[in-house]
Design an enzyme around this catalytic site. Structure first.
Site, PDB file in Angstrom:
ATOM      1  N   HIS A  60       0.844  -1.206   0.000  1.00  0.00           N
ATOM      2  CA  HIS A  60       0.000   0.000   0.000  1.00  0.00           C
ATOM      3  C   HIS A  60       0.877   1.254   0.000  1.00  0.00           C
ATOM      4  O   HIS A  60       1.251   1.769   1.048  1.00  0.00           O
ATOM      5  CB  HIS A  60      -0.912  -0.016   1.241  1.00  0.00           C
ATOM      6  CG  HIS A  60      -2.012   0.999   1.183  1.00  0.00           C
ATOM      7  ND1 HIS A  60      -3.269   0.752   1.677  1.00  0.00           N
ATOM      8  CD2 HIS A  60      -2.052   2.274   0.704  1.00  0.00           C
ATOM      9  CE1 HIS A  60      -4.040   1.823   1.511  1.00  0.00           C
ATOM     10  NE2 HIS A  60      -3.310   2.756   0.922  1.00  0.00           N
ATOM     11  N   ASN A  94      -4.750   6.057  -7.158  1.00  0.00           N
ATOM     12  CA  ASN A  94      -5.345   7.412  -7.110  1.00  0.00           C
ATOM     13  C   ASN A  94      -4.353   8.497  -7.534  1.00  0.00           C
ATOM     14  O   ASN A  94      -4.083   9.451  -6.812  1.00  0.00           O
ATOM     15  CB  ASN A  94      -5.918   7.711  -5.721  1.00  0.00           C
ATOM     16  CG  ASN A  94      -4.871   7.746  -4.630  1.00  0.00           C
ATOM     17  OD1 ASN A  94      -3.811   7.149  -4.763  1.00  0.00           O
ATOM     18  ND2 ASN A  94      -5.163   8.439  -3.552  1.00  0.00           N
ATOM     19  N   ASP A 152      -8.566   3.469  -3.455  1.00  0.00           N
ATOM     20  CA  ASP A 152      -8.077   3.994  -2.185  1.00  0.00           C
ATOM     21  C   ASP A 152      -7.884   5.510  -2.220  1.00  0.00           C
ATOM     22  O   ASP A 152      -7.467   6.080  -3.219  1.00  0.00           O
ATOM     23  CB  ASP A 152      -6.755   3.348  -1.785  1.00  0.00           C
ATOM     24  CG  ASP A 152      -6.319   3.794  -0.400  1.00  0.00           C
ATOM     25  OD1 ASP A 152      -7.077   3.562   0.551  1.00  0.00           O
ATOM     26  OD2 ASP A 152      -5.247   4.415  -0.284  1.00  0.00           O
ATOM     27  N   HIS A 179     -11.045   1.224   0.785  1.00  0.00           N
ATOM     28  CA  HIS A 179     -10.818   2.229   1.820  1.00  0.00           C
ATOM     29  C   HIS A 179     -12.175   2.418   2.501  1.00  0.00           C
ATOM     30  O   HIS A 179     -13.049   3.087   1.964  1.00  0.00           O
ATOM     31  CB  HIS A 179     -10.321   3.510   1.151  1.00  0.00           C
ATOM     32  CG  HIS A 179     -10.270   4.710   2.045  1.00  0.00           C
ATOM     33  ND1 HIS A 179      -9.087   5.328   2.380  1.00  0.00           N
ATOM     34  CD2 HIS A 179     -11.245   5.410   2.675  1.00  0.00           C
ATOM     35  CE1 HIS A 179      -9.346   6.363   3.168  1.00  0.00           C
ATOM     36  NE2 HIS A 179     -10.640   6.437   3.371  1.00  0.00           N
ATOM     37  N   ASN A 280      -5.734   9.283   7.444  1.00  0.00           N
ATOM     38  CA  ASN A 280      -7.065   8.734   7.239  1.00  0.00           C
ATOM     39  C   ASN A 280      -6.983   7.243   6.948  1.00  0.00           C
ATOM     40  O   ASN A 280      -6.409   6.859   5.936  1.00  0.00           O
ATOM     41  CB  ASN A 280      -7.728   9.458   6.050  1.00  0.00           C
ATOM     42  CG  ASN A 280      -9.200   9.164   5.947  1.00  0.00           C
ATOM     43  OD1 ASN A 280      -9.794   8.578   6.847  1.00  0.00           O
ATOM     44  ND2 ASN A 280      -9.807   9.566   4.831  1.00  0.00           N
ATOM     45  N   ASP A 307       0.757   2.508   3.803  1.00  0.00           N
ATOM     46  CA  ASP A 307      -0.059   3.620   3.294  1.00  0.00           C
ATOM     47  C   ASP A 307       0.827   4.859   3.098  1.00  0.00           C
ATOM     48  O   ASP A 307       0.425   5.992   3.378  1.00  0.00           O
ATOM     49  CB  ASP A 307      -1.238   3.927   4.234  1.00  0.00           C
ATOM     50  CG  ASP A 307      -2.288   4.834   3.595  1.00  0.00           C
ATOM     51  OD1 ASP A 307      -2.161   5.148   2.392  1.00  0.00           O
ATOM     52  OD2 ASP A 307      -3.222   5.237   4.304  1.00  0.00           O
ATOM     53  N   HIS A 311       3.451  14.113   1.058  1.00  0.00           N
ATOM     54  CA  HIS A 311       2.839  15.383   0.664  1.00  0.00           C
ATOM     55  C   HIS A 311       3.917  16.451   0.611  1.00  0.00           C
ATOM     56  O   HIS A 311       4.936  16.352   1.294  1.00  0.00           O
ATOM     57  CB  HIS A 311       1.748  15.791   1.655  1.00  0.00           C
ATOM     58  CG  HIS A 311       0.520  14.944   1.549  1.00  0.00           C
ATOM     59  ND1 HIS A 311      -0.308  14.969   0.446  1.00  0.00           N
ATOM     60  CD2 HIS A 311      -0.001  14.024   2.393  1.00  0.00           C
ATOM     61  CE1 HIS A 311      -1.285  14.100   0.626  1.00  0.00           C
ATOM     62  NE2 HIS A 311      -1.127  13.509   1.786  1.00  0.00           N
ATOM     63  N   PHE A 325      -4.553  14.488   4.115  1.00  0.00           N
ATOM     64  CA  PHE A 325      -4.292  13.342   4.989  1.00  0.00           C
ATOM     65  C   PHE A 325      -3.059  12.590   4.507  1.00  0.00           C
ATOM     66  O   PHE A 325      -2.837  12.470   3.311  1.00  0.00           O
ATOM     67  CB  PHE A 325      -5.479  12.380   4.942  1.00  0.00           C
ATOM     68  CG  PHE A 325      -6.748  12.912   5.547  1.00  0.00           C
ATOM     69  CD1 PHE A 325      -6.956  12.827   6.919  1.00  0.00           C
ATOM     70  CD2 PHE A 325      -7.743  13.468   4.750  1.00  0.00           C
ATOM     71  CE1 PHE A 325      -8.137  13.291   7.483  1.00  0.00           C
ATOM     72  CE2 PHE A 325      -8.934  13.931   5.306  1.00  0.00           C
ATOM     73  CZ  PHE A 325      -9.131  13.854   6.676  1.00  0.00           C
ATOM     74  N   GLY A 326      -2.271  12.031   5.444  1.00  0.00           N
ATOM     75  CA  GLY A 326      -1.222  11.108   5.014  1.00  0.00           C
ATOM     76  C   GLY A 326       0.099  11.262   5.724  1.00  0.00           C
ATOM     77  O   GLY A 326       0.448  12.334   6.215  1.00  0.00           O
TER      78      GLY A 326
HETATM   79 ZN    ZN Z   1      -6.981   4.682   2.252  1.00  0.00          ZN
END
Ligand code: ZN
Length: 431
Positions: A60, A94, A152, A179, A280, A307, A311, A325-326
């Site tokens: 991921h 994504n 996702d 997700h 998230n 995940d 950013h 988010f992230g």
């Molecule tokens: Zn996700």
């Protein structure tokens, strides 16, 4: 990069593919493992005191390529993966454009081969443009190299679409990775709905915002015989759904992230309104974290995945509510997992590394025999006791957004090898 004949001597070989945990040598020639003593190695690498683990995989990651390559691209993401000790990653779809066509799937895998630092397994979108309406062509996407399907970043909100996706997953033999987030309960939410959120005046989402959709997906998997993988599970009710599915013999698996296993939402108090804690699903209370740790230790959750969501600095310096988010997770994952699951005594090395090796291989229906003659020499050397302070400025990832910044971790990848070639040695990624 030359594929020399090499002997790695005296390593503690932890090979979850074969259930082996034993001190020994690994001999490598022309990129594959060979029978010891059958070649004349040009070099010998003394791995005394180090652990050697094959084919460490992160199923991921977000490499932002194509479309947002100033944030991360296949090159910088590959370097981050090698630095973190990974030899294989699955990229999420994504991007911009969304990976919903066979040509983009093939292009991503090829870009990975050009960089030559990590195997890239492309994930493809469940729906066209990840808009949640029309299914993509799973069959052709899989034929082009996609190993799984995920929108996702966004949930599949329509139960009818999810039902069709799961039915299709069964036909093609690849998982749908959702997700899970019930948007009507969480549209404004930026953190977990708990005491820190309340004190800070931040909008939170509770347990149901995740678990309602996990239960929905589990029931759909049961009804269709589909293959469901729950991404970044983080609340106890979701774990109960996964247990329910397992008790019924349904094809349902799940992953947990290092940050959900390591942190609680108490960290919000420490970082204040710095959005490095914004992720998230959100960081959860202590009781949730312990339930997740138990689920991983018991094998209910069989995969650890980062995940990895880099950013740009200017985005992560926005006010908390507006920031994306992230967390950039590839370079802290092994240290965080060893610290919280291994050095705590919760898991054995073999069980822990199964989460990063045989676990994702089973979910993605990939074959790897472990370190036997003929197997590609993909492996990582780990110093399990190396203590280090996380400094995101030293990351190879372009994303420096992480609440692990300043954390002391115990355990670190010190060398990574792909196809018999060192991709990272002593923290330095080869160019
Ligand atoms: Zn996700």
């Amino acid at each position: 990069m030359v594929k020399t004949a090499l002997r790695i001597r005296d390593a503690r070989i932890i090979d979850p593919f074969r259930g082996v945990d034993d001190v020994g040598d690994v001999w490598i020639d022309h990129g594959v493992v060979v029978e010891p003593g059958t070649i004349h190695p040009e070099t010998t690498f003394d791995a005394h005191g180090l652990w050697l683990v094959p084919r460490i995989t992160d199923m991921h990651v977000h490499f932002r390529d194509p479309g947002q390559t100033w944030i991360e691209d296949v090159g910088s993401g590959s370097r981050a993966a090698a630095a973190g000790g990974f030899t294989q990653v699955m990229t999420m779809a994504n991007t911009d454009p969304v990976v919903d066509s066979p040509s983009l799937v093939a292009w991503l895998a090829e870009r990975g081969r050009q960089e030559g630092l990590v195997r890239i397994l492309p994930g493809a979108a469940i729906t066209r443009g990840s808009e949640g309406r029309q299914l993509t062509d799973f069959y052709r996407l899989k034929a082009a190299g996609a190993v799984g399907f995920s929108d996702d970043g966004r949930p599949v909100e329509s139960a009818a679409v999810m039902q069709a996706a799961l039915a299709y997953s069964r036909t093609v033999g690849a998982p749908v990775i959702n997700h899970a987030q019930e948007m009507s309960l969480s549209r404004q939410a930026v953190v977990h709905q708990g005491a820190p959120a309340l004190e800070m005046g931040l909008a939170g989402a509770g347990e149901l915002a995740e678990s309602l959709m996990v239960w929905r997906d589990v029931q759909l998997a049961g009804a269709t015989g589909g293959i469901l993988h729950v991404a970044h599970v983080s609340v106890p009710h979701s774990l109960e759904a996964i247990r329910y599915a397992r008790d019924h013999g349904w094809q349902v698996t799940a992953e947990a992230t290092p940050h959900h296993l390591f942190f609680t939402d108490e960290i919000l108090r420490e970082w204040g309104y710095d959005p490095v804690t914004k992720v998230n699903p959100p960081l959860r209370p202590g009781a949730f974290r312990e339930a997740l740790q138990r689920a991983v230790a018991s094998g209910l959750v069989g995969v650890a995945a980062t995940d990895h969501a880099p950013h740009a600095a200017d985005e992560k310096s926005l006010p908390y509510v507006e920031a994306p988010f992230g967390i950039a997770g590839l370079e802290t994952a092994i240290g965080a997992l060893l610290t919280v699951l291994l050095h705590s005594g919760l898991m054995t090395p073999l069980a822990l590394f199964a989460l990063l090796t045989v676990g994702p291989h089973q979910v993605l229906r990939l074959a790897y025999p472990g370190l036997v003659p003929g197997a590609p020499a993909d492996l990582t050397l780990i110093d399990p006791d190396r203590e280090w302070l996380v400094d995101p400025k030293a990351f190879y990832s372009r994303g420096h957004n992480t609440p692990f910044s300043g954390q002391r971790l115990r355990g670190r990848a010190v060398a990574t090898m792909l196809d018999g070639v060192w991709t990272m040695l002593d923290g330095e990624v080869s160019s």
